[in-house]
Design a protein around this motif. Structure first.
Motif, PDB file in Angstrom:
ATOM      1  N   ARG A 209       0.832  -1.197   0.000  1.00  0.00           N
ATOM      2  CA  ARG A 209       0.000   0.000   0.000  1.00  0.00           C
ATOM      3  C   ARG A 209       0.874   1.257   0.000  1.00  0.00           C
ATOM      4  NH1 ARG A 209      -2.618  -1.183   4.299  1.00  0.00           N
ATOM      5  NH2 ARG A 209      -4.160  -2.430   3.186  1.00  0.00           N
ATOM      6  N   ALA A 210       1.953   1.240   0.783  1.00  0.00           N
ATOM      7  CA  ALA A 210       2.862   2.395   0.833  1.00  0.00           C
ATOM      8  C   ALA A 210       3.516   2.636  -0.520  1.00  0.00           C
ATOM      9  CB  ALA A 210       3.930   2.172   1.909  1.00  0.00           C
ATOM     10  N   VAL A 211       3.903   1.563  -1.205  1.00  0.00           N
ATOM     11  CA  VAL A 211       4.509   1.690  -2.532  1.00  0.00           C
ATOM     12  C   VAL A 211       3.479   2.182  -3.540  1.00  0.00           C
ATOM     13  CG1 VAL A 211       5.542   0.379  -4.430  1.00  0.00           C
ATOM     14  CG2 VAL A 211       6.314  -0.007  -2.084  1.00  0.00           C
ATOM     15  N   ARG A 212       2.280   1.632  -3.481  1.00  0.00           N
ATOM     16  CA  ARG A 212       1.229   2.051  -4.416  1.00  0.00           C
ATOM     17  C   ARG A 212       0.850   3.521  -4.204  1.00  0.00           C
ATOM     18  NH1 ARG A 212      -2.239  -1.471  -2.986  1.00  0.00           N
ATOM     19  NH2 ARG A 212      -3.526  -0.160  -1.654  1.00  0.00           N
ATOM     20  N   ASP A 213       0.759   3.961  -2.939  1.00  0.00           N
ATOM     21  CA  ASP A 213       0.370   5.334  -2.649  1.00  0.00           C
ATOM     22  C   ASP A 213       1.436   6.349  -3.038  1.00  0.00           C
ATOM     23  OD1 ASP A 213      -1.995   4.362  -1.643  1.00  0.00           O
ATOM     24  OD2 ASP A 213      -1.453   4.601   0.465  1.00  0.00           O
ATOM     25  N   THR A 214       2.676   5.880  -3.214  1.00  0.00           N
ATOM     26  CA  THR A 214       3.770   6.798  -3.570  1.00  0.00           C
ATOM     27  C   THR A 214       4.353   6.476  -4.943  1.00  0.00           C
ATOM     28  OG1 THR A 214       5.490   5.391  -2.564  1.00  0.00           O
ATOM     29  CG2 THR A 214       4.400   7.018  -1.136  1.00  0.00           C
ATOM     30  N   GLU A 215       3.622   5.747  -5.747  1.00  0.00           N
ATOM     31  CA  GLU A 215       4.174   5.243  -7.019  1.00  0.00           C
ATOM     32  C   GLU A 215       4.861   6.351  -7.826  1.00  0.00           C
ATOM     33  OE1 GLU A 215       2.854   2.739 -11.026  1.00  0.00           O
ATOM     34  OE2 GLU A 215       1.359   3.360  -9.556  1.00  0.00           O
ATOM     35  N   GLY A 216       6.107   6.102  -8.189  1.00  0.00           N
ATOM     36  CA  GLY A 216       6.847   7.031  -9.028  1.00  0.00           C
ATOM     37  C   GLY A 216       7.396   8.252  -8.330  1.00  0.00           C
ATOM     38  N   LEU A 217       7.120   8.437  -7.040  1.00  0.00           N
ATOM     39  CA  LEU A 217       7.585   9.623  -6.319  1.00  0.00           C
ATOM     40  C   LEU A 217       9.036   9.459  -5.883  1.00  0.00           C
ATOM     41  CD1 LEU A 217       4.544  10.531  -4.031  1.00  0.00           C
ATOM     42  CD2 LEU A 217       5.218  11.596  -6.196  1.00  0.00           C
ATOM     43  N   CYS A 218       9.839  10.506  -6.091  1.00  0.00           N
ATOM     44  CA  CYS A 218      11.250  10.495  -5.706  1.00  0.00           C
ATOM     45  C   CYS A 218      11.630  11.818  -5.062  1.00  0.00           C
ATOM     46  CB  CYS A 218      12.141  10.279  -6.929  1.00  0.00           C
ATOM     47  SG  CYS A 218      12.092   8.614  -7.603  1.00  0.00           S
ATOM     48  N   LEU A 219      12.666  11.770  -4.240  1.00  0.00           N
ATOM     49  CA  LEU A 219      13.307  12.977  -3.747  1.00  0.00           C
ATOM     50  C   LEU A 219      14.156  13.564  -4.872  1.00  0.00           C
ATOM     51  CD1 LEU A 219      14.440  11.677  -0.274  1.00  0.00           C
ATOM     52  CD2 LEU A 219      13.020  13.704  -0.610  1.00  0.00           C
ATOM     53  N   THR A 220      14.084  14.868  -5.062  1.00  0.00           N
ATOM     54  CA  THR A 220      14.881  15.510  -6.096  1.00  0.00           C
ATOM     55  C   THR A 220      15.559  16.758  -5.540  1.00  0.00           C
ATOM     56  OG1 THR A 220      13.006  16.832  -6.885  1.00  0.00           O
ATOM     57  CG2 THR A 220      13.385  14.697  -7.952  1.00  0.00           C
ATOM     58  N   PHE A 221      16.689  17.098  -6.144  1.00  0.00           N
ATOM     59  CA  PHE A 221      17.433  18.306  -5.780  1.00  0.00           C
ATOM     60  C   PHE A 221      18.125  18.819  -7.040  1.00  0.00           C
ATOM     61  CE2 PHE A 221      20.990  20.800  -4.324  1.00  0.00           C
ATOM     62  CZ  PHE A 221      20.506  21.472  -3.206  1.00  0.00           C
ATOM     63  N   GLY A 222      17.887  20.088  -7.373  1.00  0.00           N
ATOM     64  CA  GLY A 222      18.527  20.665  -8.547  1.00  0.00           C
ATOM     65  C   GLY A 222      18.168  19.961  -9.836  1.00  0.00           C
ATOM     66  N   GLY A 223      16.949  19.421  -9.915  1.00  0.00           N
ATOM     67  CA  GLY A 223      16.502  18.757 -11.129  1.00  0.00           C
ATOM     68  C   GLY A 223      16.961  17.325 -11.282  1.00  0.00           C
ATOM     69  N   GLU A 224      17.636  16.770 -10.262  1.00  0.00           N
ATOM     70  CA  GLU A 224      18.109  15.389 -10.322  1.00  0.00           C
ATOM     71  C   GLU A 224      17.547  14.577  -9.160  1.00  0.00           C
ATOM     72  OE1 GLU A 224      22.327  15.346 -10.440  1.00  0.00           O
ATOM     73  OE2 GLU A 224      22.463  16.238 -12.443  1.00  0.00           O
ATOM     74  N   ILE A 225      17.417  13.276  -9.380  1.00  0.00           N
ATOM     75  CA  ILE A 225      16.959  12.387  -8.311  1.00  0.00           C
ATOM     76  C   ILE A 225      18.042  12.287  -7.242  1.00  0.00           C
ATOM     77  CG2 ILE A 225      16.216  10.046  -7.740  1.00  0.00           C
ATOM     78  CD1 ILE A 225      15.191   9.804 -10.611  1.00  0.00           C
ATOM     79  N   CYS A 226      17.637  12.376  -5.996  1.00  0.00           N
ATOM     80  CA  CYS A 226      18.589  12.359  -4.883  1.00  0.00           C
ATOM     81  C   CYS A 226      19.172  10.974  -4.651  1.00  0.00           C
ATOM     82  CB  CYS A 226      17.918  12.818  -3.586  1.00  0.00           C
ATOM     83  SG  CYS A 226      17.474  14.560  -3.556  1.00  0.00           S
ATOM     84  N   ASP A 227      20.455  10.951  -4.401  1.00  0.00           N
ATOM     85  CA  ASP A 227      21.141   9.743  -3.934  1.00  0.00           C
ATOM     86  C   ASP A 227      20.847   9.620  -2.442  1.00  0.00           C
ATOM     87  OD1 ASP A 227      22.842   7.673  -3.391  1.00  0.00           O
ATOM     88  OD2 ASP A 227      24.688   8.810  -3.717  1.00  0.00           O
ATOM     89  N   ALA A 228      19.654   9.161  -2.131  1.00  0.00           N
ATOM     90  CA  ALA A 228      19.101   9.254  -0.777  1.00  0.00           C
ATOM     91  C   ALA A 228      19.602   8.107   0.095  1.00  0.00           C
ATOM     92  CB  ALA A 228      17.575   9.250  -0.843  1.00  0.00           C
ATOM     93  N   ARG A 229      20.531   8.411   0.981  1.00  0.00           N
ATOM     94  CA  ARG A 229      21.117   7.396   1.853  1.00  0.00           C
ATOM     95  C   ARG A 229      20.326   7.306   3.160  1.00  0.00           C
ATOM     96  NH1 ARG A 229      26.242   5.830  -0.579  1.00  0.00           N
ATOM     97  NH2 ARG A 229      26.051   6.770  -2.658  1.00  0.00           N
ATOM     98  N   TYR A 230      20.534   6.198   3.887  1.00  0.00           N
ATOM     99  CA  TYR A 230      19.893   6.041   5.193  1.00  0.00           C
ATOM    100  C   TYR A 230      20.655   5.017   6.017  1.00  0.00           C
ATOM    101  CZ  TYR A 230      17.715   2.047   2.744  1.00  0.00           C
ATOM    102  OH  TYR A 230      17.491   0.910   2.009  1.00  0.00           O
ATOM    103  N   SER A 231      20.477   5.099   7.336  1.00  0.00           N
ATOM    104  CA  SER A 231      21.068   4.115   8.244  1.00  0.00           C
ATOM    105  C   SER A 231      20.107   3.885   9.402  1.00  0.00           C
ATOM    106  CB  SER A 231      22.437   4.582   8.754  1.00  0.00           C
ATOM    107  OG  SER A 231      22.305   5.735   9.558  1.00  0.00           O
TER     108      SER A 231
END
Length: 437
Positions: A209-231
């Motif tokens: 459900r979480a994937v379906r509700d956010t389908e295609g959504l990405c973090l972006t910065f300066g017109g590019e998709i963010c290399d979004a890291r996490y720990s």
């Protein structure tokens, strides 16, 4: 991008044998239908596939098994948590196609080809518990989708990422780990990339459900998709990108407090010691067992002291670990000296001085590997030498590299009512959220 791509995930790499079961009907290139238990081996650049009776089903340079609708496959003895303290083997079941590729050394790799959105549902259920707050699962879906698409773009544009820094003086070992060893697939299935442990982790519909509700959504910065890291847990302050990986500034991967309260970055050894011996107010500073059961998968619940931790080594023990992990004989260990820290207190350059050898090691993951039989939880620590008894005491903070989103902190934020977009913008300052497909 008009639609989601298919991606390839390396489930098992360089194995002498891969065995499992095809649960349903699969079609091979020029053979099949095929189902039931199987074993695959490589020899002379050829993959040999046999059935449960030991009969040869195929012998090809590459075997692709395409799943009919509703079919899945199970792989036996998949390594989970490779080289971490929770390492183990388990059987895992996957949707999508199975590709078996040989290497020249007589080993083979098992690859899962699957649509990106189906992959993401398994990722967020593997990284965290699928009973976690819905807004956290949405945030993680956007986060993981962003990291993957940015990673694929980097691979296409620049190939391998350099992992060893050139130009350092002799006796310096500076290394970081990104995607340098993934030539036969897009991403691996373990913590090196993103955890992807199959459909068995999907005990509810919440991740889908979480994937379906956010389908295609990405973090972006300066017109590019963010290399979004996490720990897993930052320890109160997140870390700059350059502390863990190459020396460059990434504006949306800068240190931020994991709290409403603004905390100053750590600049001195005295500040580091005070920070690690305190328990400041932070989202990831939680002992709520009910919440941790909801947000953490079973293997992660075995690690109980993640916000602040202590590791003690008896006399001679750390010397032995260093010989085993670095391949160097330091002799009697005299000093372990932090030379450079990031704003969260994580060490990116460490001097290890012994009676026979002194070296400088970095970055944060290499430090963690050298100083533990598995991994230290993080490189955010201070070191005290036990003068009378011998040995060393490490007082540390956090779990993981600390860059980007703090998973436990973000889950606590969601539990307190913060929406997914707010959570992401808290950790990735200046980033926006954009629909890519």
């Amino acid at each position: 991008m008009r639609k989601q791509p298919n991606i390839t995930v390396g489930i098992m790499d360089r194995e002498r044998e891969v065995s499992g079961c095809l649960n349903g009907v699969f079609l091979g290139d020029g053979f099949g239908p095929f189902s039931g238990p199987f074993t695959a081996r490589a020899a002379g650049g050829i993959v040999e596939l046999t059935d449960s009776a030991g009969m040869n089903a195929a012998r090809l340079p590459l075997i692709r098994l395409e799943a009919e609708t509703g079919s899945t496959f199970t792989l036996s003895s998949v390594t989970v948590g490779n080289r971490f303290h929770w390492e183990r083997k388990e059987d895992q079941t996957f949707a999508g196609d199975l590709v078996l590729r040989p290497h020249g050394d007589g080993t083979l790799t098992a690859v899962n080809e699957i649509p990106l959105e189906d992959y993401l549902a398994c990722v967020i259920a593997s990284e965290m518990n699928d009973a976690a707050p819905p807004e956290f699962l949405k945030a993680h879906a956007i986060l993981s989708r962003s990291w993957l698409l940015a990673s694929l773009d980097r691979k296409q544009s620049s190939g391998k990422t350099a992992a060893v820094r050139a130009g350092d003086p002799p006796g310096t070992f500076i290394r970081w780990y990104d995607r340098e060893d993934h030539d036969l697939f897009d991403v691996c299935a373990d913590d090196h990339c993103q955890r992807y442990q199959g459909i068995d982790r999907l005990s509810s519909q919440n991740p889908r459900r979480a994937v379906r509700d956010t389908e295609g959504l990405c973090l972006t910065f300066g017109g590019e998709i963010c290399d979004a890291r996490y720990s897993k847990a930052c320890g109160g302050l997140t870390e700059d990108f350059g502390t863990a990986w190459e020396d460059r500034d990434v504006p949306y991967l800068k240190s931020v407090p994991d709290a409403r309260t603004p905390y100053r970055p750590i600049r001195t050894e005295e500040e580091a010691a005070g920070w690690f011996l305190s328990r400041p107010d932070a989202y990831c500073n939680t002992n709520d067992e009910n919440l941790l059961r909801r947000i953490l998968p079973l293997t992660d619940r075995e690690t109980t002291d993640f916000f602040r931790w202590t590791v003690e080594y008896a006399a001679g023990e750390l010397e032995e670990i260093l010989r085993e992990k670095s391949g160097l004989d330091f002799g009697a260990l005299r000093e372990v000296i932090p030379l450079r820290r990031g704003p969260s207190g994580r060490i990116s350059k460490l001097k290890i001085a012994g009676s026979r050898k002194s070296v400088i090691v970095g970055k944060e993951l290499e430090i963690r590997r050298w100083l533990s039989r598995s991994h230290l939880l993080s490189s955010a620590f201070t070191v005290r030498k036990k003068e009378e008894a011998g040995g060393f005491v490490f007082h540390g903070a956090g779990w993981g590299h600390g860059v980007g989103l703090c998973q436990i902190g973000a889950a606590v934020m969601a539990d307190r009512g913060f929406p997914a977009a707010f959570i992401l913008k808290h950790y990735f300052r200046g980033a926006g959220i954009q629909k890519i497909y």
